[in-house]
Design an enzyme around this catalytic site. Structure first.
Site, PDB file in Angstrom:
ATOM      1  N   ASP A   1       6.716 -44.479  -7.630  1.00  0.00           N
ATOM      2  CA  ASP A   1       6.903 -42.986  -8.399  1.00  0.00           C
ATOM      3  C   ASP A   1       8.611 -42.989  -8.665  1.00  0.00           C
ATOM      4  O   ASP A   1       9.241 -43.675  -8.061  1.00  0.00           O
ATOM      5  CB  ASP A   1       6.652 -41.896  -7.364  1.00  0.00           C
ATOM      6  CG  ASP A   1       5.088 -41.928  -7.144  1.00  0.00           C
ATOM      7  OD1 ASP A   1       4.270 -42.745  -7.629  1.00  0.00           O
ATOM      8  OD2 ASP A   1       4.820 -40.905  -6.484  1.00  0.00           O
ATOM      9  N   ASP A   2       8.721 -41.893  -9.643  1.00  0.00           N
ATOM     10  CA  ASP A   2       9.927 -41.311  -9.856  1.00  0.00           C
ATOM     11  C   ASP A   2      10.840 -42.003 -10.735  1.00  0.00           C
ATOM     12  O   ASP A   2      11.841 -41.675 -11.346  1.00  0.00           O
ATOM     13  CB  ASP A   2      10.862 -40.987  -8.619  1.00  0.00           C
ATOM     14  CG  ASP A   2      10.154 -40.224  -7.729  1.00  0.00           C
ATOM     15  OD1 ASP A   2       9.123 -39.571  -8.121  1.00  0.00           O
ATOM     16  OD2 ASP A   2      10.742 -39.757  -6.621  1.00  0.00           O
TER      17      ASP A   2
ATOM     18  N   HIS B   1       4.048 -38.473 -14.054  1.00  0.00           N
ATOM     19  CA  HIS B   1       4.448 -37.905 -12.528  1.00  0.00           C
ATOM     20  C   HIS B   1       5.296 -36.642 -12.939  1.00  0.00           C
ATOM     21  O   HIS B   1       6.187 -36.427 -12.152  1.00  0.00           O
ATOM     22  CB  HIS B   1       5.361 -38.710 -11.775  1.00  0.00           C
ATOM     23  CG  HIS B   1       5.829 -38.557 -10.395  1.00  0.00           C
ATOM     24  ND1 HIS B   1       4.785 -38.385  -9.614  1.00  0.00           N
ATOM     25  CD2 HIS B   1       6.776 -38.665  -9.702  1.00  0.00           C
ATOM     26  CE1 HIS B   1       5.218 -38.238  -8.398  1.00  0.00           C
ATOM     27  NE2 HIS B   1       6.578 -38.443  -8.402  1.00  0.00           N
TER      28      HIS B   1
ATOM     29  N   HIS C   1       9.544 -33.848 -12.317  1.00  0.00           N
ATOM     30  CA  HIS C   1       9.303 -33.810 -10.903  1.00  0.00           C
ATOM     31  C   HIS C   1       9.341 -32.430 -10.459  1.00  0.00           C
ATOM     32  O   HIS C   1       9.749 -32.240  -9.488  1.00  0.00           O
ATOM     33  CB  HIS C   1      10.328 -34.593 -10.298  1.00  0.00           C
ATOM     34  CG  HIS C   1       9.673 -35.092  -9.130  1.00  0.00           C
ATOM     35  ND1 HIS C   1       9.799 -34.633  -7.904  1.00  0.00           N
ATOM     36  CD2 HIS C   1       9.227 -36.584  -8.944  1.00  0.00           C
ATOM     37  CE1 HIS C   1       9.229 -35.586  -6.991  1.00  0.00           C
ATOM     38  NE2 HIS C   1       8.810 -36.487  -7.582  1.00  0.00           N
TER      39      HIS C   1
ATOM     40  N   TYR D   1       4.720 -35.123  -4.863  1.00  0.00           N
ATOM     41  CA  TYR D   1       4.268 -34.703  -3.309  1.00  0.00           C
ATOM     42  C   TYR D   1       2.818 -34.706  -3.162  1.00  0.00           C
ATOM     43  O   TYR D   1       2.647 -34.283  -2.122  1.00  0.00           O
ATOM     44  CB  TYR D   1       4.878 -33.342  -2.939  1.00  0.00           C
ATOM     45  CG  TYR D   1       6.377 -33.013  -3.610  1.00  0.00           C
ATOM     46  CD1 TYR D   1       7.654 -33.710  -3.012  1.00  0.00           C
ATOM     47  CD2 TYR D   1       6.481 -32.303  -4.586  1.00  0.00           C
ATOM     48  CE1 TYR D   1       8.976 -33.737  -3.579  1.00  0.00           C
ATOM     49  CE2 TYR D   1       7.884 -32.130  -5.096  1.00  0.00           C
ATOM     50  CZ  TYR D   1       9.017 -32.747  -4.356  1.00  0.00           C
ATOM     51  OH  TYR D   1      10.248 -32.567  -5.096  1.00  0.00           O
TER      52      TYR D   1
ATOM     53  N   HIS E   1       9.099 -45.978  -4.264  1.00  0.00           N
ATOM     54  CA  HIS E   1       9.716 -45.269  -5.193  1.00  0.00           C
ATOM     55  C   HIS E   1      10.660 -46.568  -5.761  1.00  0.00           C
ATOM     56  O   HIS E   1      11.338 -47.185  -5.092  1.00  0.00           O
ATOM     57  CB  HIS E   1      10.596 -44.435  -4.826  1.00  0.00           C
ATOM     58  CG  HIS E   1       9.758 -43.182  -4.128  1.00  0.00           C
ATOM     59  ND1 HIS E   1       9.198 -43.274  -2.870  1.00  0.00           N
ATOM     60  CD2 HIS E   1       9.281 -42.083  -4.616  1.00  0.00           C
ATOM     61  CE1 HIS E   1       8.595 -42.023  -2.733  1.00  0.00           C
ATOM     62  NE2 HIS E   1       8.582 -41.324  -3.916  1.00  0.00           N
TER      63      HIS E   1
HETATM   64 ZN   LIG Z   1       7.972 -38.207  -6.864  1.00  0.00          ZN
END
Ligand SMILES: [Zn+2]
Length: 239
Positions: free
Chosen positions: A46-47, A97, A101, A138, A188
């Site tokens: 993610d991210d 995603h 965020h 989350y 991540h």
């Molecule tokens: Zn995230």
């Protein structure tokens, strides 16, 4: 049982490209073989994308013949379109995603639609296709608002809290302690320690007979048909 084999046949076509790249899985005549005892697992990141970490991860996954799933933050994907295209070109699954965020839990309908829709549009522009799967930031979305999401959603079953434990060995140990066949692992790709941990985990688990596939492939291998608005935590479904 018969159903299982039909799904397995469909999934083999998804897996073929990577299997061809993995010499250990090739028979002498060059035919692709997927051993019956293979265990499958999905790494998710993610991210990102982030220059310096995501590209290093992609290189390492390629060397190991491993696939993964990347849930991208739209504004980061816009900054690094070449990394997004590379993910797809190298057989990884690309997902959404949100644009910036945001926490979707408690968010208004307008915010959910804007944050998810803007990222979907960018991915359509960069990669073609449509219906990019969503990981809510989350892992949270307000019950009842799932109907606003027109794609399958992905949570996870193994969380080494790599954003907190920026220590490669701790992250590796946390994953190895909890991983099992069909796990979906959360990481991540914006931290060097997480990239190092992911590659160590691939080396360790591949040596134990695990095969790293995308979330879409993992569900397919288990005969699960992904549905819009459903939240998947493992390769066998929602629980
Ligand atoms: Zn995230």
């Amino acid at each position: 049982m018969r159903k299982h084999w039909i799904f397995l046949g469909l999934c083999i076509s998804l897996l073929l490209l990577r299997v061809e790249e993995a010499p250990a899985n090739l028979a002498a005549d060059g035919a692709a073989q997927i051993p019956a005892e293979t265990n499958y697992v999905a790494l998710t990141f993610d991210d990102g994308p982030r220059r310096g970490t995501t590209d290093r991860l992609l290189e390492g996954l390629k060397e190991r013949g491993a696939s993964a799933t990347f849930f991208l933050v739209g504004e980061e994907a816009e900054r690094y379109p070449e990394l997004v295209r590379r993910m797809q070109a190298e057989g990884h699954q690309v997902g959404n995603h949100t644009w910036s965020h945001v926490r979707l839990e408690g968010a208004s309908t307008a915010v959910i639609q804007e944050e998810v829709g803007k990222t979907e549009e960018l991915l359509e522009t960069l990669l073609g296709g449509s219906g990019y799967w969503l990981r809510p930031p989350y892992g949270l979305i307000t019950p009842g608002t799932e109907k606003l999401v027109r794609v399958p959603m992905v949570k996870w079953s193994v969380d080494p809290r790599d954003w907190e434990n920026k220590n490669t060995d701790k992250v590796v140990q946390a994953i190895l302690k909890h991983v099992k066949p069909n796990s979906i692992i959360l990481l991540h790709d914006i931290y060097d320690t997480s990239v190092d941990a992911a590659l160590k985990v691939v080396d360790t688990l591949e040596a134990q007979g695990y095969c790293f596939v995308t979330v879409e492939e993992l569900l397919c291998l288990n005969g699960v048909t992904p549905e819009a608005g459903e939240l998947y935590r493992t390769g066998t479904g929602t629980t």
